[in-house]
Design a protein around this motif. Structure first.
Motif, PDB file in Angstrom:
ATOM      1  N   ILE A   1       0.837  -1.209   0.000  1.00 20.24           N
ATOM      2  CA  ILE A   1       0.000   0.000   0.000  1.00 20.24           C
ATOM      3  C   ILE A   1       0.867   1.253   0.000  1.00 20.24           C
ATOM      4  N   SER A   2       1.922   1.220   0.833  1.00 20.53           N
ATOM      5  CA  SER A   2       2.727   2.440   0.977  1.00 20.53           C
ATOM      6  C   SER A   2       3.451   2.792  -0.329  1.00 20.53           C
TER       7      SER A   2
ATOM      8  N   GLY B   1       1.445   5.527  -2.036  1.00 20.29           N
ATOM      9  CA  GLY B   1       1.095   6.684  -1.207  1.00 20.29           C
ATOM     10  C   GLY B   1       0.623   7.867  -2.052  1.00 20.29           C
TER      11      GLY B   1
ATOM     12  N   ILE C   1      -2.899   7.390  -3.414  1.00 12.60           N
ATOM     13  CA  ILE C   1      -3.946   7.548  -2.397  1.00 12.60           C
ATOM     14  C   ILE C   1      -4.130   9.025  -2.055  1.00 12.60           C
ATOM     15  N   GLU C   2      -2.989   9.757  -1.966  1.00 17.26           N
ATOM     16  CA  GLU C   2      -3.105  11.196  -1.686  1.00 17.26           C
ATOM     17  C   GLU C   2      -3.930  11.898  -2.762  1.00 17.26           C
TER      18      GLU C   2
ATOM     19  N   VAL D   1      -8.402   9.962  -2.159  1.00 21.87           N
ATOM     20  CA  VAL D   1      -8.454   9.279  -0.865  1.00 21.87           C
ATOM     21  C   VAL D   1      -9.553   8.215  -0.812  1.00 21.87           C
TER      22      VAL D   1
ATOM     23  N   ALA E   1      -8.432   4.595  -0.494  1.00 19.83           N
ATOM     24  CA  ALA E   1      -8.121   4.024   0.821  1.00 19.83           C
ATOM     25  C   ALA E   1      -9.346   3.360   1.426  1.00 19.83           C
ATOM     26  N   ALA E   2     -10.515   3.963   1.182  1.00 17.90           N
ATOM     27  CA  ALA E   2     -11.743   3.387   1.743  1.00 17.90           C
ATOM     28  C   ALA E   2     -12.141   2.116   1.000  1.00 17.90           C
ATOM     29  N   LEU E   3     -11.879   2.095  -0.309  1.00 16.65           N
ATOM     30  CA  LEU E   3     -12.350   0.966  -1.118  1.00 16.65           C
ATOM     31  C   LEU E   3     -11.393  -0.226  -1.131  1.00 16.65           C
ATOM     32  N   MET E   4     -10.105   0.029  -0.939  1.00 17.17           N
ATOM     33  CA  MET E   4      -9.147  -1.064  -1.118  1.00 17.17           C
ATOM     34  C   MET E   4      -9.362  -2.261  -0.184  1.00 17.17           C
ATOM     35  N   PRO E   5      -9.805  -2.038   1.094  1.00 21.66           N
ATOM     36  CA  PRO E   5     -10.008  -3.242   1.922  1.00 21.66           C
ATOM     37  C   PRO E   5     -11.130  -4.152   1.398  1.00 21.66           C
TER      38      PRO E   5
ATOM     39  N   ALA F   1     -19.772   1.239  -5.964  1.00 23.71           N
ATOM     40  CA  ALA F   1     -18.632   2.143  -5.758  1.00 23.71           C
ATOM     41  C   ALA F   1     -18.711   3.322  -6.735  1.00 23.71           C
TER      42      ALA F   1
END
Lengths: 471, 471
Positions: A323-324, A327, A330-331, A334, A337-341, A398
């Motif tokens: 994920i990092s 970065g 995602i910036e 954003v 970040a909510a959807l990836m899990p 989504a």
């Protein structure tokens, strides 16, 4: 671990005993309170009246329901009337607690009254010193028998066998055999076949009791015996022995030493316990727990569970580092970040479904080289099909949520790819582990979710980064 | 589903048969090729030579290893020599495929040779029309017996029982009983106890065969019979009946109708299958899979797995909406996006550990109102202890990775809280589901991971937001 119903008609135990269990299958609170009061009053007579008629497994359940100090007091108050075979029905920690509180000579006394398999079951958990001390107090033949069983490694047929059995020479007639059984008072408590041996104890065959009963007295045993194709070597793993029982519907089987001499008999009731244990082991291992019992202490439980969590921590760091890498992406957006899990979690669940079926099919030997190819193809097809269903819904929701149909397309594509990865990981990982002799139940789920997590994050964020660069 | 080893000494089957299985427990490729060739050549003689000696379960394994068209050809070529009891050993889909390809009169012929429990096992899957047609072709008594078993609901003792048994009046002597068994050629294939009944077939008791063999001829049956405390009502669920067998180490048990009349006998070999099935069901359900078999089609498999994935999709959206509440926080510090799945994932795994132990303990009735309080306390303590271990490592590594000790402190705190939530969810959810009559194996894992995901994201991001506002 055999039990015979000792009741003869008329002598029947009090009515209350026939239902010491409540509707929910647990011991009735009223019965427990009654026993607790008798223990508190040290009322040995009442206690013996209520407890002596219980089946060993009922007494075992009662012991488990009592508080530790009540338990010890009950054993003490019952004295020589305490049925030690009940100890084979309780958790190891409770068994050890009770036995450690008893003097060795009382244990030695009690052990003599037990079937050898029950005696071994109780002795094997003791430390060597106590074991030796107790064995030394037993009569010679008893000692030899128990030591022989204890000499076989743990979890083998030799450890679980009963050393009491009925064996006759092949030239005896049915009549002679029946007469012998009517005379001999040293017969095992219960048996369902008799064995046929030569003078050196070499196993020749076996006869089921119903066969003896339907045969004329004059017929020779060798004429009705069947060859024991399923004699179990004493060193055979108990799990493998259990599979023999299941496959051939055996009620009991001869256990033989390396020279094919009869040393004991394994019975279906012990095998049922093994089958239960094995199924339980697979379930617990897949849940990331070892060989745990409810009565284990906090520290023991924690120690058995931490290694799995540590491995999980390492794989979680792997996902985090994936994920990092994204970065900047995602910036930029954003919502990713909510959807990836979601992508990772659904992949993990689909992978777990496939893996569960695979691990179970391997354990029951239903999956082998003849159908592996077909099953892999099926899992891939199921993965694609379910992937299509889930991806469609996920993409629509989504896209609507963030009012961005392109985002919907990106997440839907990532989802299908991850479902495919999940299907492949769920079937190939257990197959490969099994192939190389590892237990697929233990580590399949770590590797499967590691792959679905990493694939999920990487594919979703990677696709998103590529699309954002395009846009 | 009983089998007797038919071999008598000397008549032994060819050596190759004793090891039709290879090292890996699967049918040997050479044996399979051999059978395949015989089928291709339609060489009935060779086929009968190799297949007739197989145990029903071996034949079942062979059928499963063959291709569908080979399978049907084998059954056709074997004709009346085909052992139908092998069909009780194969997957339902394979059984149906074979039976549907046979004319009803051939099935009717075959069914008459089977024990009633095996016959019922094969008939119960057929559609009603075929069932009726086959039953109509059977002799009267046979038809009545099978219909009686089929009339009991699925998964009850009445469905699984064998209607062949030996029953005698209480006033007979042991001698008379043995003589009767020597004369009567209509005995069941195998039996381990005989039942005692009054003229109206009401069950009075039972005698184990070993008891008969050790008793003098002149003794009356009623003097040695034991009361059958464990008579099984025909309508009892097979799972409950299996528990009776396990608890009391039964080999067989009388099955009685609502008037306590003896209608059949349930034997341990059928019960072993039930025990296996039940353990398997729990495992599969916890893995999010229903009652599936390896031979199911892609569409059937997909249909059985999609509902679970859809529920999972909903809970995943719940987590996503929690994360999206913290969009501003993540934008401020994108490292949070990389770290947040670690907190959720470890919580999920710890929760699954506790849940697995709880579900299993509920299934085996080891967990009840007497120890629930103690077990809950233990799980909370284990959660705190393991939480402390994992949180320390996680905090140190995360702090070092992003060179931010405060971030380490935030994630460590969130981790401990989520481990506590995991412990509580893992034990309370199955307990509550069980309490309200739901099967804890089915839905515990959805709810547990839902709670650990939501708690993990919320607590970690919430703490981080609060700390960022402070800084």
């Amino acid at each position: 671990m055999e039990g015979r119903e000792e009741q003869s008609p008329g002598s029947g135990a009090p009515d209350s005993l026939t239902d010491i269990y409540g509707e929910d299958g647990a011991i009735r609170a009223s019965f427990l309170a009654h026993i607790g009061a008798a223990i508190a009053d040290r009322d040995t007579l009442a206690l013996k009246h209520d407890v002596a008629g219980l089946h060993q497994s009922e007494l075992g359940d009662l012991l488990e329901a009592l508080l530790p100090e009540q338990r010890r007091a009950l054993v003490e108050l019952m004295g020589s009337d305490f049925d030690f075979s009940s100890l084979t029905e309780v958790d190891e920690a409770i068994r050890l607690d009770i036995v450690d509180n008893l003097p060795n000579d009382q244990i030695a006394q009690a052990v003599q009254e037990l079937d050898s398999d029950d005696a071994v079951y109780i002795l094997e958990d003791l430390d060597e010193e106590d074991q030796e001390d107790i064995l030394a107090q037993l009569p010679f033949t008893e000692r030899i028998r128990l030591r022989r069983a204890l000499d076989y490694p743990e979890e083998t047929a030799g450890r679980r066998m009963q050393t009491e059995f009925v064996a006759v020479p092949p030239f005896w007639t049915v009549g002679q055999t029946i007469d012998y059984m009517r005379e001999d008072h040293n017969l095992p408590d219960r048996f369902s076949q008799i064995f046929v041996i030569d003078p050196s104890f070499k196993l020749l065959g076996a006869v089921d009791l119903d066969q003896i009963l339907r045969t004329k007295r004059s017929v020779k045993i060798e004429e009705i015996m069947h060859e024991t194709r399923h004699a179990i070597p004493a060193t055979m793993d108990q799990e493998e022995a259990a599979r023999e029982f299941e496959q051939y519907d055996l009620l009991s089987a001869a256990v033989v030493d390396e020279d094919e001499r009869l040393v004991g008999v394994l019975t279906i009731d012990d095998v049922v316990d093994v089958i239960q244990q094995e199924a339980e082991e697979d379930l617990l291992r897949m849940g990331g727990v070892g060989d745990e019992e409810l009565s284990d202490t906090v520290v023991d439980t924690s120690r058995s569970r931490v290694p799995w969590l540590l491995i999980n921590l390492m794989t979680a760091f792997l996902s985090a580092s994936v994920i990092s890498m994204f970065g900047a992406t995602i910036e930029q957006m954003v919502a990713l970040a909510a959807l990836m899990p979601i992508v990772a979690s659904l992949g993990g669940n689909a992978g777990t479904q496939t893996m569960t079926v695979t691990v179970r099919a391997l354990a029951t030997k239903d999956l082998d080289i003849y159908n592996a190819g077909r099953v892999i193809r099926r899992e891939v097809m199921v993965g694609l099909l379910n992937g299509a269903v889930i991806a469609t819904i996920l993409g629509l929701v989504a896209g609507a949520w963030f009012q961005n149909p392109h985002l919907g397309l990106v997440i839907a594509s990532a989802m299908i790819i991850n479902m495919l990865a999940a299907a492949l990981a769920g079937i190939l990982i257990p197959l490969v582990l099994d192939r190389y002799g590892a237990d697929p139940a233990i580590s399949s789920s770590i590797f499967t979710t590691m792959i679905t997590d990493v694939t999920g994050f990487m594919v979703f964020l990677g696709l998103a980064a590529w699309w954002l660069r395009l846009g």
